[in-house]
Design a protein around this motif. Structure first.
Motif, PDB file in Angstrom:
ATOM      1  N   MET A  38       0.846  -1.202   0.000  1.00  0.00           N
ATOM      2  CA  MET A  38       0.000   0.000   0.000  1.00  0.00           C
ATOM      3  C   MET A  38       0.880   1.250   0.000  1.00  0.00           C
ATOM      4  SD  MET A  38      -2.930   1.151   2.789  1.00  0.00           S
ATOM      5  CE  MET A  38      -1.751   1.509   4.101  1.00  0.00           C
ATOM      6  N   SER A  39       0.653   2.146  -0.952  1.00  0.00           N
ATOM      7  CA  SER A  39       1.423   3.385  -0.996  1.00  0.00           C
ATOM      8  C   SER A  39       0.949   4.327   0.108  1.00  0.00           C
ATOM      9  CB  SER A  39       1.271   4.054  -2.363  1.00  0.00           C
ATOM     10  OG  SER A  39      -0.091   4.336  -2.619  1.00  0.00           O
ATOM     11  N   THR A  40       1.858   5.160   0.574  1.00  0.00           N
ATOM     12  CA  THR A  40       1.527   6.112   1.633  1.00  0.00           C
ATOM     13  C   THR A  40       0.957   7.376   1.003  1.00  0.00           C
ATOM     14  OG1 THR A  40       3.358   5.253   2.948  1.00  0.00           O
ATOM     15  CG2 THR A  40       2.446   7.371   3.608  1.00  0.00           C
ATOM     16  N   PRO A  41      -0.230   7.808   1.428  1.00  0.00           N
ATOM     17  CA  PRO A  41      -0.840   8.983   0.795  1.00  0.00           C
ATOM     18  C   PRO A  41      -0.254  10.291   1.295  1.00  0.00           C
ATOM     19  CG  PRO A  41      -2.212   8.228   2.593  1.00  0.00           C
ATOM     20  CD  PRO A  41      -1.067   7.244   2.493  1.00  0.00           C
ATOM     21  N   ASN A  42      -0.445  11.340   0.517  1.00  0.00           N
ATOM     22  CA  ASN A  42      -0.234  12.694   1.028  1.00  0.00           C
ATOM     23  C   ASN A  42      -1.394  12.998   1.976  1.00  0.00           C
ATOM     24  OD1 ASN A  42       2.012  13.297  -0.760  1.00  0.00           O
ATOM     25  ND2 ASN A  42       0.498  13.449  -2.391  1.00  0.00           N
ATOM     26  N   ILE A  43      -1.105  13.680   3.059  1.00  0.00           N
ATOM     27  CA  ILE A  43      -2.168  14.003   4.014  1.00  0.00           C
ATOM     28  C   ILE A  43      -2.227  15.510   4.233  1.00  0.00           C
ATOM     29  CG2 ILE A  43      -2.232  11.800   5.226  1.00  0.00           C
ATOM     30  CD1 ILE A  43      -0.369  13.132   7.353  1.00  0.00           C
ATOM     31  N   SER A  44      -3.396  15.967   4.647  1.00  0.00           N
ATOM     32  CA  SER A  44      -3.569  17.355   5.063  1.00  0.00           C
ATOM     33  C   SER A  44      -4.588  17.371   6.192  1.00  0.00           C
ATOM     34  CB  SER A  44      -4.021  18.244   3.899  1.00  0.00           C
ATOM     35  OG  SER A  44      -5.208  17.737   3.307  1.00  0.00           O
ATOM     36  N   ILE A  78      -7.286   4.445  -0.711  1.00  0.00           N
ATOM     37  CA  ILE A  78      -5.914   4.341  -1.233  1.00  0.00           C
ATOM     38  C   ILE A  78      -5.812   3.191  -2.239  1.00  0.00           C
ATOM     39  CG2 ILE A  78      -3.516   3.860  -0.600  1.00  0.00           C
ATOM     40  CD1 ILE A  78      -4.237   5.199   2.171  1.00  0.00           C
ATOM     41  N   GLN A  79      -6.432   2.053  -1.891  1.00  0.00           N
ATOM     42  CA  GLN A  79      -6.431   0.910  -2.809  1.00  0.00           C
ATOM     43  C   GLN A  79      -7.125   1.267  -4.126  1.00  0.00           C
ATOM     44  OE1 GLN A  79      -4.810  -1.772  -2.227  1.00  0.00           O
ATOM     45  NE2 GLN A  79      -4.469  -1.759  -0.018  1.00  0.00           N
ATOM     46  N   ALA A 125      -1.733   3.946  11.478  1.00  0.00           N
ATOM     47  CA  ALA A 125      -2.187   2.668  10.908  1.00  0.00           C
ATOM     48  C   ALA A 125      -1.962   2.611   9.399  1.00  0.00           C
ATOM     49  CB  ALA A 125      -3.660   2.452  11.233  1.00  0.00           C
ATOM     50  N   LEU A 126      -1.941   3.781   8.755  1.00  0.00           N
ATOM     51  CA  LEU A 126      -1.712   3.857   7.307  1.00  0.00           C
ATOM     52  C   LEU A 126      -0.224   3.925   6.965  1.00  0.00           C
ATOM     53  CD1 LEU A 126      -4.502   6.451   6.373  1.00  0.00           C
ATOM     54  CD2 LEU A 126      -4.594   3.961   6.041  1.00  0.00           C
ATOM     55  N   GLY A 127       0.620   3.876   7.996  1.00  0.00           N
ATOM     56  CA  GLY A 127       2.065   3.909   7.778  1.00  0.00           C
ATOM     57  C   GLY A 127       2.662   5.302   7.779  1.00  0.00           C
ATOM     58  N   ILE A 128       1.891   6.292   8.227  1.00  0.00           N
ATOM     59  CA  ILE A 128       2.381   7.674   8.279  1.00  0.00           C
ATOM     60  C   ILE A 128       2.783   7.962   9.719  1.00  0.00           C
ATOM     61  CG2 ILE A 128       1.796  10.102   7.889  1.00  0.00           C
ATOM     62  CD1 ILE A 128      -0.534   8.926   6.080  1.00  0.00           C
ATOM     63  N   THR A 129       4.084   8.100   9.956  1.00  0.00           N
ATOM     64  CA  THR A 129       4.591   8.291  11.313  1.00  0.00           C
ATOM     65  C   THR A 129       5.457   9.542  11.378  1.00  0.00           C
ATOM     66  OG1 THR A 129       6.419   6.811  10.770  1.00  0.00           O
ATOM     67  CG2 THR A 129       4.528   5.837  11.900  1.00  0.00           C
ATOM     68  N   PRO A 130       5.627  10.100  12.579  1.00  0.00           N
ATOM     69  CA  PRO A 130       6.451  11.316  12.708  1.00  0.00           C
ATOM     70  C   PRO A 130       7.878  11.055  12.273  1.00  0.00           C
ATOM     71  CG  PRO A 130       5.200  10.901  14.714  1.00  0.00           C
ATOM     72  CD  PRO A 130       5.055   9.684  13.861  1.00  0.00           C
ATOM     73  N   ARG A 131       8.477  12.075  11.702  1.00  0.00           N
ATOM     74  CA  ARG A 131       9.890  11.995  11.345  1.00  0.00           C
ATOM     75  C   ARG A 131      10.667  12.879  12.293  1.00  0.00           C
ATOM     76  NH1 ARG A 131       9.406  12.516   4.770  1.00  0.00           N
ATOM     77  NH2 ARG A 131       7.752  10.976   4.539  1.00  0.00           N
ATOM     78  N   ALA A 132      11.605  12.297  13.003  1.00  0.00           N
ATOM     79  CA  ALA A 132      12.384  13.074  13.964  1.00  0.00           C
ATOM     80  C   ALA A 132      13.344  13.997  13.229  1.00  0.00           C
ATOM     81  CB  ALA A 132      13.180  12.125  14.858  1.00  0.00           C
ATOM     82  N   SER A 133      13.464  15.209  13.740  1.00  0.00           N
ATOM     83  CA  SER A 133      14.438  16.142  13.179  1.00  0.00           C
ATOM     84  C   SER A 133      15.803  15.836  13.778  1.00  0.00           C
ATOM     85  CB  SER A 133      14.042  17.583  13.515  1.00  0.00           C
ATOM     86  OG  SER A 133      14.168  17.819  14.890  1.00  0.00           O
ATOM     87  N   LEU A 134      16.853  16.394  13.187  1.00  0.00           N
ATOM     88  CA  LEU A 134      18.214  16.192  13.721  1.00  0.00           C
ATOM     89  C   LEU A 134      18.320  16.718  15.146  1.00  0.00           C
ATOM     90  CD1 LEU A 134      20.367  17.079  10.590  1.00  0.00           C
ATOM     91  CD2 LEU A 134      19.947  14.836  11.565  1.00  0.00           C
ATOM     92  N   GLU A 135      17.578  17.804  15.443  1.00  0.00           N
ATOM     93  CA  GLU A 135      17.594  18.368  16.792  1.00  0.00           C
ATOM     94  C   GLU A 135      17.065  17.362  17.801  1.00  0.00           C
ATOM     95  OE1 GLU A 135      15.438  21.984  16.835  1.00  0.00           O
ATOM     96  OE2 GLU A 135      16.788  23.017  15.454  1.00  0.00           O
ATOM     97  N   ASP A 136      16.035  16.588  17.399  1.00  0.00           N
ATOM     98  CA  ASP A 136      15.410  15.631  18.308  1.00  0.00           C
ATOM     99  C   ASP A 136      16.366  14.494  18.686  1.00  0.00           C
ATOM    100  OD1 ASP A 136      13.044  17.049  18.281  1.00  0.00           O
ATOM    101  OD2 ASP A 136      12.210  15.922  16.592  1.00  0.00           O
TER     102      ASP A 136
END
Length: 288
Positions: free
Chosen positions: A1-7, A251-252, A275-286
């Motif tokens: 399953m591809s990860t969608p763009n979200i808003s 998405i399918q 659940a859709l595979g969209i998770t936070p991305r840590a910054s270098l600062e984090d």
């Protein structure tokens, strides 16, 4: 399953408590790196100043692309374009152009005598201005003031021809509702991206009331499922599972973008995104 763009859609706070809720919502959801977030206008343009403040603050402090809602309600063309200029000066590059709901206490929309009469008029003016990417609204089920879905699709086509580059739909409960609408748009020559609007069900009672006011059909099987879930104290669990399933089916079916109506309550939207595979991305600062 591809990860969608979200808003994500937020609404501006009208109290101190609501303000804390908005900023907590932005704090929780901004790390999911949405393509954009939008901030609504209250009915009748009542939150115009608050919307401006929220848009500029989010853009400045959270590094996300913010789209401001703009309506035709209770403002002259001159006043509306003054608002447009203030957004441009604040660095805003996206607008969601809508006719808007009637002010509280009025059943029908009545345009300001010196204002934009329809969303198409507003979009044309914004396109002529040339400083913004313009999004508009769409209705996969008939708008309460519309004859049928075909009339809505043809009105959407006129909005796209006027300058809108994409459309965000009203919420719906079943994926097939969106797919039928998308197919009809394609058949009628609507050549803009159509983004499904997703409403995580925070409260079944409140969602039903909202659905009835905007013409969204409530499937009988959902009514039965939520009655049982409320009785068994598992309403949130059911709502999260149903929302995730709806998004997955979309998405399918080839949907690449999803817009979440957060109601300034972030947790269910966050859980569905995870659940859709969209998770936070840590910054270098984090991680430093």
């Amino acid at each position: 399953m591809s990860t969608p763009n979200i808003s994500f859609e937020f609404f501006p706070p009208q109290s101190l408590e609501a303000s804390f809720r908005l900023w907590e919502t932005v704090r929780v959801l901004a790390p999911l790196q949405p393509k954009f977030v939008s901030v609504t206008y209250g009915a009748g343009g009542t939150t115009r100043k608050l919307t401006h403040e929220a848009v500029t603050t989010i853009g400045k402090n959270y590094g996300v692309n913010v789209a401001a809602h703009l309506t035709c309600v209770n403002a002259s063309k001159e006043e509306t374009m003054e608002i447009v200029n203030s957004y441009a000066e604040a660095g805003v590059t996206e607008l969601v152009a809508l006719r808007g709901d009637p002010p509280k206490g009025q059943e029908n929309f009545t345009a300001h005598k010196d204002g934009f009469q329809t969303s198409i008029d507003l979009i044309e003016a914004l396109a002529k201005d040339g400083r913004f990417n313009i999004r508009c609204g769409a209705y996969p089920e008939p708008h309460p003031e519309s004859a049928d879905t075909l009339a809505d699709v043809r009105w959407l086509k006129r909005k796209v021809e006027a300058g809108a580059t994409s459309a965000i739909t009203q919420f719906f409960f079943e994926a097939d509702t969106f797919f039928r609408f998308r197919d009809l748009c394609e058949k009628e020559g609507v050549n803009a991206k159509i983004i499904p609007g997703i409403l995580p069900i925070q409260s079944w009672k409140g969602t039903k009331r909202f659905a009835q006011s905007c013409g969204t059909k409530i499937p009988a099987h959902l009514e039965e499922a939520f009655e049982a879930a409320v009785r068994d104290d598992r309403e949130q669990l059911l709502a999260t599972a149903l929302c995730t399933e709806l998004c997955d089916t979309l998405i399918q079916g080839g949907v690449e973008d999803l817009q979440f109506y957060t109601l300034n309550r972030p947790n269910m939207t966050r859980d569905v995104c995870h659940a859709l595979g969209i998770t936070p991305r840590a910054s270098l600062e984090d991680v430093a």
